[in-house]
Design a protein around this motif. Structure first.
Motif, PDB file in Angstrom:
ATOM      1  N   VAL A   1       0.879  -1.176   0.000  1.00 46.82           N
ATOM      2  CA  VAL A   1       0.000   0.000   0.000  1.00 46.82           C
ATOM      3  C   VAL A   1       0.914   1.223   0.000  1.00 46.82           C
ATOM      4  O   VAL A   1       2.132   1.109   0.149  1.00 46.82           O
ATOM      5  N   ALA A   2       0.331   2.388  -0.173  1.00 45.19           N
ATOM      6  CA  ALA A   2       1.120   3.606   0.002  1.00 45.19           C
ATOM      7  C   ALA A   2       1.703   3.617   1.412  1.00 45.19           C
ATOM      8  O   ALA A   2       1.043   3.195   2.377  1.00 45.19           O
ATOM      9  N   THR A   3       2.944   4.050   1.540  1.00 47.43           N
ATOM     10  CA  THR A   3       3.606   4.030   2.843  1.00 47.43           C
ATOM     11  C   THR A   3       2.765   4.710   3.927  1.00 47.43           C
ATOM     12  O   THR A   3       2.657   4.209   5.049  1.00 47.43           O
ATOM     13  N   SER A   4       2.139   5.819   3.594  1.00 46.00           N
ATOM     14  CA  SER A   4       1.327   6.532   4.582  1.00 46.00           C
ATOM     15  C   SER A   4       0.100   5.747   5.014  1.00 46.00           C
ATOM     16  O   SER A   4      -0.488   6.037   6.070  1.00 46.00           O
ATOM     17  N   ASP A   5      -0.299   4.745   4.229  1.00 42.43           N
ATOM     18  CA  ASP A   5      -1.476   3.937   4.564  1.00 42.43           C
ATOM     19  C   ASP A   5      -1.144   2.699   5.395  1.00 42.43           C
ATOM     20  O   ASP A   5      -2.060   1.979   5.815  1.00 42.43           O
ATOM     21  N   ILE A   6       0.125   2.437   5.648  1.00 44.35           N
ATOM     22  CA  ILE A   6       0.502   1.206   6.356  1.00 44.35           C
ATOM     23  C   ILE A   6      -0.158   1.099   7.727  1.00 44.35           C
ATOM     24  O   ILE A   6      -0.723   0.044   8.071  1.00 44.35           O
ATOM     25  N   PRO A   7      -0.135   2.109   8.572  1.00 40.56           N
ATOM     26  CA  PRO A   7      -0.777   1.953   9.889  1.00 40.56           C
ATOM     27  C   PRO A   7      -2.255   1.613   9.794  1.00 40.56           C
ATOM     28  O   PRO A   7      -2.743   0.720  10.514  1.00 40.56           O
ATOM     29  N   ALA A   8      -2.993   2.302   8.921  1.00 37.38           N
ATOM     30  CA  ALA A   8      -4.423   2.020   8.781  1.00 37.38           C
ATOM     31  C   ALA A   8      -4.656   0.641   8.192  1.00 37.38           C
ATOM     32  O   ALA A   8      -5.584  -0.070   8.598  1.00 37.38           O
ATOM     33  N   PHE A   9      -3.811   0.231   7.236  1.00 40.35           N
ATOM     34  CA  PHE A   9      -3.947  -1.118   6.682  1.00 40.35           C
ATOM     35  C   PHE A   9      -3.776  -2.169   7.766  1.00 40.35           C
ATOM     36  O   PHE A   9      -4.571  -3.120   7.876  1.00 40.35           O
ATOM     37  N   LEU A  10      -2.736  -2.035   8.570  1.00 37.02           N
ATOM     38  CA  LEU A  10      -2.486  -3.019   9.629  1.00 37.02           C
ATOM     39  C   LEU A  10      -3.645  -3.086  10.617  1.00 37.02           C
ATOM     40  O   LEU A  10      -4.063  -4.179  11.028  1.00 37.02           O
ATOM     41  N   GLU A  11      -4.175  -1.947  10.972  1.00 37.90           N
ATOM     42  CA  GLU A  11      -5.295  -1.922  11.916  1.00 37.90           C
ATOM     43  C   GLU A  11      -6.509  -2.658  11.343  1.00 37.90           C
ATOM     44  O   GLU A  11      -7.131  -3.484  12.026  1.00 37.90           O
ATOM     45  N   LYS A  12      -6.861  -2.359  10.112  1.00 42.67           N
ATOM     46  CA  LYS A  12      -8.037  -2.984   9.505  1.00 42.67           C
ATOM     47  C   LYS A  12      -7.809  -4.463   9.219  1.00 42.67           C
ATOM     48  O   LYS A  12      -8.704  -5.293   9.414  1.00 42.67           O
ATOM     49  N   ALA A  13      -6.630  -4.810   8.748  1.00 43.92           N
ATOM     50  CA  ALA A  13      -6.347  -6.217   8.456  1.00 43.92           C
ATOM     51  C   ALA A  13      -6.328  -7.047   9.729  1.00 43.92           C
ATOM     52  O   ALA A  13      -6.867  -8.164   9.776  1.00 43.92           O
ATOM     53  N   ASP A  14      -5.725  -6.513  10.798  1.00 44.97           N
ATOM     54  CA  ASP A  14      -5.708  -7.226  12.081  1.00 44.97           C
ATOM     55  C   ASP A  14      -7.131  -7.514  12.556  1.00 44.97           C
ATOM     56  O   ASP A  14      -7.442  -8.627  13.010  1.00 44.97           O
ATOM     57  N   ALA A  15      -7.996  -6.516  12.448  1.00 43.33           N
ATOM     58  CA  ALA A  15      -9.379  -6.686  12.899  1.00 43.33           C
ATOM     59  C   ALA A  15     -10.093  -7.746  12.057  1.00 43.33           C
ATOM     60  O   ALA A  15     -10.841  -8.577  12.589  1.00 43.33           O
ATOM     61  N   ALA A  16      -9.865  -7.735  10.745  1.00 44.65           N
ATOM     62  CA  ALA A  16     -10.510  -8.709   9.863  1.00 44.65           C
ATOM     63  C   ALA A  16     -10.058 -10.122  10.185  1.00 44.65           C
ATOM     64  O   ALA A  16     -10.869 -11.064  10.212  1.00 44.65           O
ATOM     65  N   VAL A  17      -8.767 -10.299  10.446  1.00 41.60           N
ATOM     66  CA  VAL A  17      -8.242 -11.630  10.766  1.00 41.60           C
ATOM     67  C   VAL A  17      -8.793 -12.121  12.092  1.00 41.60           C
ATOM     68  O   VAL A  17      -9.202 -13.293  12.228  1.00 41.60           O
ATOM     69  N   GLN A  18      -8.813 -11.269  13.081  1.00 41.26           N
ATOM     70  CA  GLN A  18      -9.283 -11.700  14.395  1.00 41.26           C
ATOM     71  C   GLN A  18     -10.770 -12.050  14.385  1.00 41.26           C
ATOM     72  O   GLN A  18     -11.219 -12.905  15.161  1.00 41.26           O
ATOM     73  N   ARG A  19     -11.542 -11.399  13.522  1.00 40.53           N
ATOM     74  CA  ARG A  19     -12.956 -11.779  13.400  1.00 40.53           C
ATOM     75  C   ARG A  19     -13.089 -13.198  12.871  1.00 40.53           C
ATOM     76  O   ARG A  19     -13.982 -13.949  13.283  1.00 40.53           O
ATOM     77  N   LEU A  20     -12.227 -13.579  11.958  1.00 41.95           N
ATOM     78  CA  LEU A  20     -12.297 -14.909  11.353  1.00 41.95           C
ATOM     79  C   LEU A  20     -11.643 -15.977  12.216  1.00 41.95           C
ATOM     80  O   LEU A  20     -12.104 -17.116  12.265  1.00 41.95           O
ATOM     81  N   SER A  21     -10.570 -15.612  12.880  1.00 40.57           N
ATOM     82  CA  SER A  21      -9.807 -16.593  13.651  1.00 40.57           C
ATOM     83  C   SER A  21      -9.280 -15.952  14.930  1.00 40.57           C
ATOM     84  O   SER A  21      -8.106 -15.572  15.015  1.00 40.57           O
ATOM     85  N   PRO A  22     -10.136 -15.838  15.939  1.00 39.95           N
ATOM     86  CA  PRO A  22      -9.711 -15.223  17.204  1.00 39.95           C
ATOM     87  C   PRO A  22      -8.492 -15.933  17.780  1.00 39.95           C
ATOM     88  O   PRO A  22      -8.442 -17.162  17.833  1.00 39.95           O
ATOM     89  N   GLY A  23      -7.530 -15.160  18.188  1.00 39.23           N
ATOM     90  CA  GLY A  23      -6.318 -15.727  18.777  1.00 39.23           C
ATOM     91  C   GLY A  23      -5.217 -16.013  17.783  1.00 39.23           C
ATOM     92  O   GLY A  23      -4.088 -16.365  18.188  1.00 39.23           O
ATOM     93  N   ALA A  24      -5.497 -15.903  16.491  1.00 38.96           N
ATOM     94  CA  ALA A  24      -4.446 -16.106  15.495  1.00 38.96           C
ATOM     95  C   ALA A  24      -3.333 -15.092  15.714  1.00 38.96           C
ATOM     96  O   ALA A  24      -3.570 -13.958  16.130  1.00 38.96           O
ATOM     97  N   ARG A  25      -2.106 -15.511  15.447  1.00 35.34           N
ATOM     98  CA  ARG A  25      -0.958 -14.615  15.609  1.00 35.34           C
ATOM     99  C   ARG A  25      -0.616 -13.981  14.265  1.00 35.34           C
ATOM    100  O   ARG A  25      -0.520 -14.675  13.253  1.00 35.34           O
ATOM    101  N   ILE A  26      -0.432 -12.677  14.270  1.00 38.71           N
ATOM    102  CA  ILE A  26      -0.179 -11.930  13.044  1.00 38.71           C
ATOM    103  C   ILE A  26       1.272 -11.465  13.056  1.00 38.71           C
ATOM    104  O   ILE A  26       1.685 -10.693  13.923  1.00 38.71           O
ATOM    105  N   VAL A  27       2.042 -11.960  12.107  1.00 36.45           N
ATOM    106  CA  VAL A  27       3.464 -11.651  12.010  1.00 36.45           C
ATOM    107  C   VAL A  27       3.634 -10.660  10.864  1.00 36.45           C
ATOM    108  O   VAL A  27       3.693 -11.044   9.698  1.00 36.45           O
TER     109      VAL A  27
END
Length: 473
Positions: free
Chosen positions: A355-381
């Motif tokens: 993504v655009a470098t300036s969008d990295i923090p927002a991408f990580l926040e949204k992607a983390d939330a999406a993953v945890q909804r699907l698989s609570p407790g999954a570890r994100i590296v």
């Protein structure tokens, strides 16, 4: 068309290929195994024959025979790819460039090097260094990957911030076309405005349009001074701001700027013998930075001042500066060992996105939330080349859940992460390519216009569809 839709190669075709390359050019028996497996173990391969031509002319002869007999070809470099693009399905000829390892010419005054596609990246780096020059492409697999492979996948690596992707480092290419013809585009020119830039078709083409057999690459002056720094901080937002601060304070002197979450260090410390934590206290995130200068001009003092400013601005909590090459290498070993350490936890769901470098923090926040909804407790590296917006976003099962914990959720997780990427107008493949792994993803997420353009190029150059079938398109 994949190889599963083709008839097995006729014996006459195999005999002709064997005659074209000689007994040293055919791999059989136990020697074949390393060509047919990739290091993640996801795509076991099969091939009708493994061929290793020793020259461009031998490679062209093999391709011409395959074209005449409608035999598919899977090109392979150092077999370090992560998306299965180098692994054959079964009825193809696997064509390896490993015997083509000649440095054809090095011209320090023109800052260019001409070399065979089978030259290992580390060898290219050392050859340039011996001539007083820098070939800046640097990736974790540089001791094994080959020039043809990094060109065909448009490899990125840790120095993209300053020197660009492979695409930015290639001046000319020699390639064998699907017909068996040799295209000699080995120009050493930085300006050539005479029509379509045909070499770009093969850079990132993953062997679907032809086989890269040689290249002219750019060289640069060797840096006279380097400083390597590891900084601890709280989050990706601080990392992005630190990048801007560091670039401004050094006049664009940052060569590399790598983000790592704490879990990356935990996994490396767990799975990589001899790895050590670079700091006394743990931090939520780390940034590994490297700065270079063409002359010995007090670079370290400049970096120290930059770090003091970052500390005062609340961008970092702590930092360590490598005192010598050994300490710098130890810091880089942590970064380059992350993927290997993740393998020790299972395959999981791997993503190479941008993504655009300036969008990295927002991408990580949204992607983390999406993953945890699907698989609570999954570890994100999450880690990667934050300076160019490339994040390696890997999801593994909860601690102690076992290596196959996410097998039944992998596709769903990948789709969710790609949906987030789409919302930022990002890319589902930043530097690893498409291969087998992302072929269907590409078909779903590229526009119809883009796909039609790509297929038109493919059909024009490879009407039989013999070049690396079942990959990319």
């Amino acid at each position: 068309m994949t190889s599963k839709q083709r008839a097995a190669p006729a014996q006459a075709a195999l005999d002709s290929i064997r005659n074209a390359v000689g007994p040293k050019g055919v791999v059989t028996g136990d020697d074949a195994a390393p060509f047919l497996s990739e290091w993640r173990g996801r795509w076991p391969g099969e091939a009708a024959m493994i061929v290793c031509p020793a020259s461009t002319e031998e490679a062209a002869a093999v391709v011409k025979i395959c074209a005449e007999h409608n035999v598919a070809i899977t090109p392979q470099g150092g077999n370090t790819g992560l998306v299965g693009g180098q692994i054959p399905f079964g009825d193809e000829i696997l064509l390896s460039l490993k015997r083509m390892r000649r440095i054809r010419e090095i011209e320090p005054l023109n800052n260019t090097m001409t070399l065979d596609a089978g030259v290992v990246l580390a060898q290219a780096q050392e050859t340039a260094k011996d001539a007083g020059r820098l070939f800046p492409l640097s990736i974790g697999a540089e001791g094994t990957c080959q020039i043809g492979g990094v060109i065909s996948t448009n490899a990125g690596g840790v120095n993209v911030l300053r020197y660009g992707n492979t695409r930015d480092l290639v001046l000319g290419i020699e390639a064998v076309l699907p017909s068996g013809e040799i295209w000699n585009g080995l120009k050493r020119l930085r300006k050539d405005n005479t029509g379509y830039d045909l070499k770009q078709l093969f850079i990132g083409g993953e062997g679907t349009l032809g086989i890269v057999t040689g290249a002219v690459v750019k060289l640069f002056p060797l840096p006279a001074e380097k400083v390597t720094v590891c900084a601890g901080l709280e989050n990706a937002e601080q990392a992005v701001r630190l990048l801007s601060h560091a670039q401004g304070a050094t006049g664009g002197g940052a060569t590399s700027f790598e983000l790592m979450r704490r879990i990356c260090l935990n996994l490396v410390l767990k799975h990589i013998p001899g790895a050590r934590d670079p700091m006394n206290e743990p931090h939520a995130c780390y940034v590994l930075m490297e700065f270079s200068s063409g002359q010995k001009s007090g670079l370290r003092a400049q970096i120290e001042a930059m770090l003091e400013g970052a500390l005062e601005a609340g961008l970092i909590a702590d930092a360590v500066i490598a005192e010598n090459d050994a300490q710098a290498q130890a810091l880089w070993r942590i970064r380059h060992s992350i993927s290997e350490a993740i393998n020790g936890e299972g395959l999981g769901a791997r993503h190479d996105v941008s993504v655009a470098t300036s969008d990295i923090p927002a991408f990580l926040e949204k992607a983390d939330a999406a993953v945890q909804r699907l698989s609570p407790g999954a570890r994100i590296v999450a880690f990667g080349h934050i300076g160019d917006g490339n994040v390696h976003y890997d999801v593994i099962g909860p601690e102690g859940a076992g290596p196959h914990a996410l097998d039944d959720k992998r596709v769903e997780i990948e789709s969710a992460v790609y949906d987030v990427i789409g919302s930022f107008n990002g890319s589902v493949s930043a530097e690893h390519g498409v291969g087998r792994h992302r072929r269907l993803t590409l078909a779903k997420r590229k526009s119809a216009v883009e796909l039609d353009m790509m297929r038109a190029v493919k059909n024009a150059l490879d009407p039989q569809g013999i070049m690396n079938p079942g990959k990319m398109l």
